[in-house]
Structures are given as C-alpha cells and as structure tokens.
Design a protein around this motif. Sequence first.
Motif, PDB file in Angstrom:
ATOM      1  N   PHE A 101       0.956  -1.165   0.164  1.00 43.02           N
ATOM      2  CA  PHE A 101       0.008  -0.065  -0.067  1.00 43.02           C
ATOM      3  C   PHE A 101       0.873   1.236   0.078  1.00 43.02           C
ATOM      4  O   PHE A 101       0.666   2.274  -0.581  1.00 43.02           O
ATOM      5  CB  PHE A 101      -0.862   0.080   1.220  1.00 43.02           C
ATOM      6  N   GLU A 102       2.047   1.133   0.770  1.00 44.87           N
ATOM      7  CA  GLU A 102       2.885   2.392   1.028  1.00 44.87           C
ATOM      8  C   GLU A 102       3.522   2.582  -0.519  1.00 44.87           C
ATOM      9  O   GLU A 102       3.446   3.793  -0.968  1.00 44.87           O
ATOM     10  CB  GLU A 102       3.963   2.240   2.184  1.00 44.87           C
ATOM     11  N   VAL A 103       3.756   1.474  -1.179  1.00 45.94           N
ATOM     12  CA  VAL A 103       4.579   1.769  -2.439  1.00 45.94           C
ATOM     13  C   VAL A 103       3.599   2.381  -3.568  1.00 45.94           C
ATOM     14  O   VAL A 103       4.023   3.134  -4.368  1.00 45.94           O
ATOM     15  CB  VAL A 103       5.301   0.506  -2.993  1.00 45.94           C
ATOM     16  N   LEU A 104       2.350   1.721  -3.578  1.00 48.93           N
ATOM     17  CA  LEU A 104       1.436   2.055  -4.713  1.00 48.93           C
ATOM     18  C   LEU A 104       0.849   3.503  -4.335  1.00 48.93           C
ATOM     19  O   LEU A 104       0.641   4.363  -5.058  1.00 48.93           O
ATOM     20  CB  LEU A 104       0.174   1.156  -4.562  1.00 48.93           C
ATOM     21  N   ASP A 105       0.958   3.912  -3.002  1.00 54.72           N
ATOM     22  CA  ASP A 105       0.454   5.282  -2.679  1.00 54.72           C
ATOM     23  C   ASP A 105       1.590   6.284  -3.337  1.00 54.72           C
ATOM     24  O   ASP A 105       1.250   7.437  -3.799  1.00 54.72           O
ATOM     25  CB  ASP A 105       0.340   5.478  -1.297  1.00 54.72           C
ATOM     26  N   GLN A 106       2.753   5.941  -2.919  1.00 52.09           N
ATOM     27  CA  GLN A 106       3.962   6.818  -3.232  1.00 52.09           C
ATOM     28  C   GLN A 106       4.063   6.825  -4.968  1.00 52.09           C
ATOM     29  O   GLN A 106       4.187   8.048  -5.506  1.00 52.09           O
ATOM     30  CB  GLN A 106       5.054   6.062  -2.975  1.00 52.09           C
ATOM     31  N   LEU A 107       3.646   5.710  -5.498  1.00 45.19           N
ATOM     32  CA  LEU A 107       3.522   5.614  -7.147  1.00 45.19           C
ATOM     33  C   LEU A 107       2.357   6.491  -7.639  1.00 45.19           C
ATOM     34  O   LEU A 107       2.581   7.256  -8.639  1.00 45.19           O
ATOM     35  CB  LEU A 107       3.354   4.282  -7.539  1.00 45.19           C
ATOM     36  N   GLU A 108       1.153   6.508  -7.071  1.00 46.21           N
ATOM     37  CA  GLU A 108       0.231   7.399  -7.552  1.00 46.21           C
ATOM     38  C   GLU A 108       0.417   8.835  -7.279  1.00 46.21           C
ATOM     39  O   GLU A 108       0.121   9.625  -8.421  1.00 46.21           O
ATOM     40  CB  GLU A 108      -0.926   7.069  -6.526  1.00 46.21           C
ATOM     41  N   ALA A 109       1.185   9.263  -6.165  1.00 50.86           N
ATOM     42  CA  ALA A 109       1.470  10.426  -6.028  1.00 50.86           C
ATOM     43  C   ALA A 109       2.692  10.872  -7.071  1.00 50.86           C
ATOM     44  O   ALA A 109       2.526  12.170  -7.494  1.00 50.86           O
ATOM     45  CB  ALA A 109       1.938  10.916  -4.585  1.00 50.86           C
ATOM     46  N   SER A 110       3.496  10.369  -7.470  1.00 51.43           N
ATOM     47  CA  SER A 110       4.508  10.555  -8.470  1.00 51.43           C
ATOM     48  C   SER A 110       4.037  10.690  -9.804  1.00 51.43           C
ATOM     49  O   SER A 110       4.518  11.515 -10.740  1.00 51.43           O
ATOM     50  CB  SER A 110       5.715   9.620  -8.354  1.00 51.43           C
ATOM     51  N   LEU A 147      -4.780  -0.822  -8.300  1.00 56.13           N
ATOM     52  CA  LEU A 147      -3.849  -1.246  -9.511  1.00 56.13           C
ATOM     53  C   LEU A 147      -4.602  -1.029 -10.626  1.00 56.13           C
ATOM     54  O   LEU A 147      -4.062  -0.418 -11.649  1.00 56.13           O
ATOM     55  CB  LEU A 147      -3.529  -2.840  -9.491  1.00 56.13           C
ATOM     56  N   LYS A 148      -5.918  -1.170 -10.706  1.00 59.41           N
ATOM     57  CA  LYS A 148      -6.693  -1.015 -11.897  1.00 59.41           C
ATOM     58  C   LYS A 148      -6.852   0.630 -12.163  1.00 59.41           C
ATOM     59  O   LYS A 148      -6.874   0.843 -13.251  1.00 59.41           O
ATOM     60  CB  LYS A 148      -7.952  -1.640 -11.783  1.00 59.41           C
ATOM     61  N   LYS A 149      -7.032   1.331 -11.121  1.00 62.14           N
ATOM     62  CA  LYS A 149      -6.923   2.717 -11.332  1.00 62.14           C
ATOM     63  C   LYS A 149      -5.821   3.362 -11.964  1.00 62.14           C
ATOM     64  O   LYS A 149      -5.517   4.113 -12.789  1.00 62.14           O
ATOM     65  CB  LYS A 149      -7.186   3.370  -9.949  1.00 62.14           C
ATOM     66  N   LEU A 150      -4.666   2.821 -11.543  1.00 60.90           N
ATOM     67  CA  LEU A 150      -3.098   3.202 -11.940  1.00 60.90           C
ATOM     68  C   LEU A 150      -3.378   3.214 -13.369  1.00 60.90           C
ATOM     69  O   LEU A 150      -2.897   3.557 -14.215  1.00 60.90           O
ATOM     70  CB  LEU A 150      -2.265   2.593 -11.019  1.00 60.90           C
ATOM     71  N   ASP A 176      -5.646   2.273 -15.458  1.00 64.14           N
ATOM     72  CA  ASP A 176      -6.651   3.227 -16.220  1.00 64.14           C
ATOM     73  C   ASP A 176      -5.978   4.642 -16.483  1.00 64.14           C
ATOM     74  O   ASP A 176      -6.153   5.199 -17.746  1.00 64.14           O
ATOM     75  CB  ASP A 176      -8.178   3.142 -15.782  1.00 64.14           C
ATOM     76  N   LYS A 177      -6.078   5.266 -15.363  1.00 68.01           N
ATOM     77  CA  LYS A 177      -5.681   6.708 -15.063  1.00 68.01           C
ATOM     78  C   LYS A 177      -4.317   7.032 -16.055  1.00 68.01           C
ATOM     79  O   LYS A 177      -4.219   7.924 -16.599  1.00 68.01           O
ATOM     80  CB  LYS A 177      -5.664   7.198 -13.807  1.00 68.01           C
ATOM     81  N   HIS A 178      -3.353   6.174 -15.910  1.00 70.32           N
ATOM     82  CA  HIS A 178      -2.110   6.640 -16.196  1.00 70.32           C
ATOM     83  C   HIS A 178      -1.715   5.845 -17.548  1.00 70.32           C
ATOM     84  O   HIS A 178      -0.361   5.848 -18.066  1.00 70.32           O
ATOM     85  CB  HIS A 178      -1.118   6.490 -15.204  1.00 70.32           C
ATOM     86  N   ASN A 179      -2.367   4.855 -17.910  1.00 68.63           N
ATOM     87  CA  ASN A 179      -2.001   4.084 -18.882  1.00 68.63           C
ATOM     88  C   ASN A 179      -0.939   3.079 -18.912  1.00 68.63           C
ATOM     89  O   ASN A 179      -0.026   3.053 -19.910  1.00 68.63           O
ATOM     90  CB  ASN A 179      -1.773   4.914 -20.507  1.00 68.63           C
TER      91      ASN A 179
END
Length: 262
Positions: free
Chosen positions: A135-144, A190-193, A195-198
């Motif tokens: 969760f922490e890594v995915l949150d950081q990824l989404e922010a970046s 994961l699916k949001k990342l 779809d949103k960021h291709n």
Amino acid sequence: MNEDQPSVENGCVLWSNGMDLFKDAAERNNFLPTGLEGIDMLLGGGLRKGHLTEITGQSSSGKTQVCLYSASHVAARHMGVVLYLDTSNSFSPSRIAHIVDELPISLIKEPKDMRLKRVMSSIVCESVFDVFALFEVLDQLEASMNDKVNSGGNKICLLIIDSVSSLLAPIIGGKNSQGRSMMISVAMILKKLADKHNLSVLVTNHTVGGNGAPKPALGESWKAVPHVRLMISRDHGSNMYTATVLKHTLLASGRHMKFVVP
C-alpha cells in the motif's frame, strides 16, 4: 474457417487475418512486449496498456521469467521505466543482464555495456514483503504519477508485482473480512493506476489444488480483477513452455501458444 478466427495446429494457436484486429492497436503503442514471442503473439502484441494482466502457474512454471523478460524488453526498447515489486527475492540482475545480452544488435543499436547500464537504470526494483508495504509503495507511485513533472521517457509504463498472491494470500484466510477488503483495495488501486496513467500492470499468482487441475489462488473475489489471465506451464525437462488463456477481453478461454525461454 472464418478469417478472423484462429486455427490450431500441433496444439498452438495460429492467426490468419484475425491478427489484424490487434496489429493496428499495437502500432499505436497500446502494447508492451514481453519479449517472449509465443506470449506476444497470443496476446496480439504483448501486455496491453491500461490493463492488468495476471500470470498464474505452479512453482517453477516460468512466471518470474515472464516478468524478467518483460522488464528487460520494455526498458531496452526505450519505452519507459519499469517498477518491479519483488515479494520473494526473485529479482535477478544477472538474469536481466543475460536477457539484454541476447538482444539482437538490429533491435537495440548501442554497445552492449551501454545498453545494460541504461536498461538497469530504467528498472526500479523494490522489495515488498507484506501488504502494508505494498500500500505504501502504491500510494507513493500514485503521487509521483500525478506529478506533472514526471513525464516523457522517465514515466513508469510497466508495474510488475511478483508475486501478488504471496502478499494477499496470508491475509484472506478463514473468515477475515478485513483481509478481503484489503485485497479488493489493492485491486482497485492497481486498476485505477492502469486506467488513469495508461500503465500495463503485470502480476503473478500461484495455483492451489482442488478437485481436478490446479487453479489460480486468491479465490472468486480476485478472479474478476485481471483483464487478462494466463496460465503458464513448463514441459518437463525442457525450456519449452505453454501459455493458456484463462480470461481475456477479446479471446475465448483455452487458446494457447508454445514459447521458449532461452
């Protein structure tokens, strides 16, 4: 035979003009290659951007090899950055080096030492050993990814989790509803990342026994998550593998293709 349908010869799917259904999309850069010809042919170009692809199979069936090949080829072909989340110390820089060394000079026109240095700098590997770290890594990824500065060739285009089941299986046993809620939260992120960021998202999943053939782990709740689900198996004592479609948005289940891992 309908020209838009595949035929089967010697257990392998053969495409005729139906491959054109995928070629246009591939030419528009909607796919990332795995570098394994049989899988890329079966999927019509490779890992589709915006989709979550799951590779499932028994132990030593080749799941990690697919991940390493995918990371190597995407990085080598200047397609972007690969984020590789390693949950079981399976990431192998020496294997990456071997894969890159095998690439034909006609594909990547640069000296081998420069090629390897560039590829390794384009693959970011992080060790993730529990769902909270994930969760922490995915949150950081989404922010970046939301940072407008992160663009162009430095943008992450492929997210690999090898394996997602080793993180999720321990928290969903028994009647633990909280664990299942966390699993669904991971799936939604994961699916949001994707779809949103291709992004292409590639995850691996182990199999569990049951009545009959082994089946993918994580149960019915997870079954609906992947856009594409492939079962990988290895021919005993050889470097020949088989990829079989279990789920696909365009292909019927059961289609399969042989591929070789050198």
